[in-house]
Design a protein around this motif. Structure first.
Motif, PDB file in Angstrom:
ATOM      1  N   VAL A 124       0.839  -1.207   0.000  1.00 20.52           N
ATOM      2  CA  VAL A 124       0.000   0.000   0.000  1.00 20.52           C
ATOM      3  C   VAL A 124       0.873   1.255   0.000  1.00 20.52           C
ATOM      4  O   VAL A 124       0.611   2.209  -0.735  1.00 20.52           O
ATOM      5  CB  VAL A 124      -0.967  -0.007   1.211  1.00 20.52           C
ATOM      6  CG1 VAL A 124      -1.657   1.333   1.367  1.00 20.52           C
ATOM      7  CG2 VAL A 124      -1.997  -1.117   1.052  1.00 20.52           C
ATOM      8  N   ASP A 131      -5.253  -0.443  -6.172  1.00 16.71           N
ATOM      9  CA  ASP A 131      -6.214  -0.877  -5.160  1.00 16.71           C
ATOM     10  C   ASP A 131      -5.970  -2.335  -4.829  1.00 16.71           C
ATOM     11  O   ASP A 131      -5.755  -3.164  -5.714  1.00 16.71           O
ATOM     12  CB  ASP A 131      -7.654  -0.679  -5.652  1.00 16.71           C
ATOM     13  CG  ASP A 131      -8.064   0.781  -5.612  1.00 16.71           C
ATOM     14  OD1 ASP A 131      -7.796   1.432  -4.582  1.00 16.71           O
ATOM     15  OD2 ASP A 131      -8.631   1.265  -6.600  1.00 16.71           O
ATOM     16  N   THR A 147      -8.532  -1.347  -0.042  1.00 16.61           N
ATOM     17  CA  THR A 147      -7.983   0.009   0.002  1.00 16.61           C
ATOM     18  C   THR A 147      -8.946   1.003  -0.642  1.00 16.61           C
ATOM     19  O   THR A 147      -8.917   2.172  -0.288  1.00 16.61           O
ATOM     20  CB  THR A 147      -6.604   0.090  -0.693  1.00 16.61           C
ATOM     21  OG1 THR A 147      -6.721  -0.385  -2.040  1.00 16.61           O
ATOM     22  CG2 THR A 147      -5.571  -0.716   0.066  1.00 16.61           C
ATOM     23  N   ILE A 160      -3.368   7.500   1.204  1.00 17.20           N
ATOM     24  CA  ILE A 160      -3.359   6.220   1.908  1.00 17.20           C
ATOM     25  C   ILE A 160      -1.935   5.802   2.267  1.00 17.20           C
ATOM     26  O   ILE A 160      -1.729   5.000   3.170  1.00 17.20           O
ATOM     27  CB  ILE A 160      -4.084   5.121   1.091  1.00 17.20           C
ATOM     28  CG1 ILE A 160      -4.390   3.924   1.994  1.00 17.20           C
ATOM     29  CG2 ILE A 160      -3.269   4.721  -0.132  1.00 17.20           C
ATOM     30  CD1 ILE A 160      -5.440   3.004   1.478  1.00 17.20           C
TER      31      ILE A 160
END
Length: 186
Positions: A124, A131, A147, A160
């Motif tokens: 991430v 995603d 996500t 994120i």
């Protein structure tokens, strides 16, 4: 061979990212009654034609230009087969690829899943535009994380991959995955 399966997952997901996947689904199923551990990575990347699909399990075949070997798939295949399990790959050009490894769960040579939380938070952090969707099921209990949902809650102002969010995600994933493992031992 890698020491833990989460590193195999990391390598397979890196292949998906290299194939321009926008969504990568990771599914892990531990089924005590069936004595099964299954790991599936599915992506919506560029996929492979039949020729590459047939050759991709050979460690000396890779589409990468930075190195001449591609060991991830062959390591995962070896890790699965040593337990009496198997590896299956299906792919369609311009649609995506699915890699599924099955393991005999209680086999003495089965590697541990390992640091899945660290693997996911690394992915991430380094790939905020990709995603990821995780489904982790242990017997009848299941944890799902995406996500996309996290990004929607954060809005456009907060990335994120920002340190505070990554720290929160790491703790959140740890709590839920640990809960699954504890539920199994009850």
């Amino acid at each position: 061979m890698m020491e833990e399966l989460s590193l195999n997952i990391l390598d397979i997901v890196q292949n998906s990212i290299s194939a321009n996947a926008v969504l990568i689904k990771i599914e892990i199923i531990e089924d005590d009654a069936e004595n099964l551990l299954m790991i599936r990575v599915e992506d919506d990347g560029k996929g492979m034609d039949e020729d590459l699909l047939e050759r991709v399990q050979n460690p000396f075949v890779t589409t990468r230009t930075t190195r001449k070997v591609g060991l991830g798939i062959s390591f995962l295949k070896e890790a699965a087969e040593i337990t009496g399990g198997s590896l299956k790959i299906s792919s369609t050009p311009n649609i995506g690829t699915e890699v599924t490894a099955t393991f005999v769960k209680d086999h003495i040579d089965r590697q541990p899943v390992g640091d899945l939380v660290g693997t996911l938070t690394t992915l991430v952090t380094l790939n905020p535009k990709t995603d990821f969707a995780l489904t982790y099921r242990v017997n009848d209990e299941q944890f799902d994380f995406t996500t996309r949902e996290a990004k929607e809650m954060l809005g456009e102002e907060v990335s994120i991959s920002s340190p505070g969010v990554v720290s929160f995600l790491s703790e959140y994933l740890s709590q839920h995955i640990e809960k699954l493992v504890k539920e199994r031992s009850k």
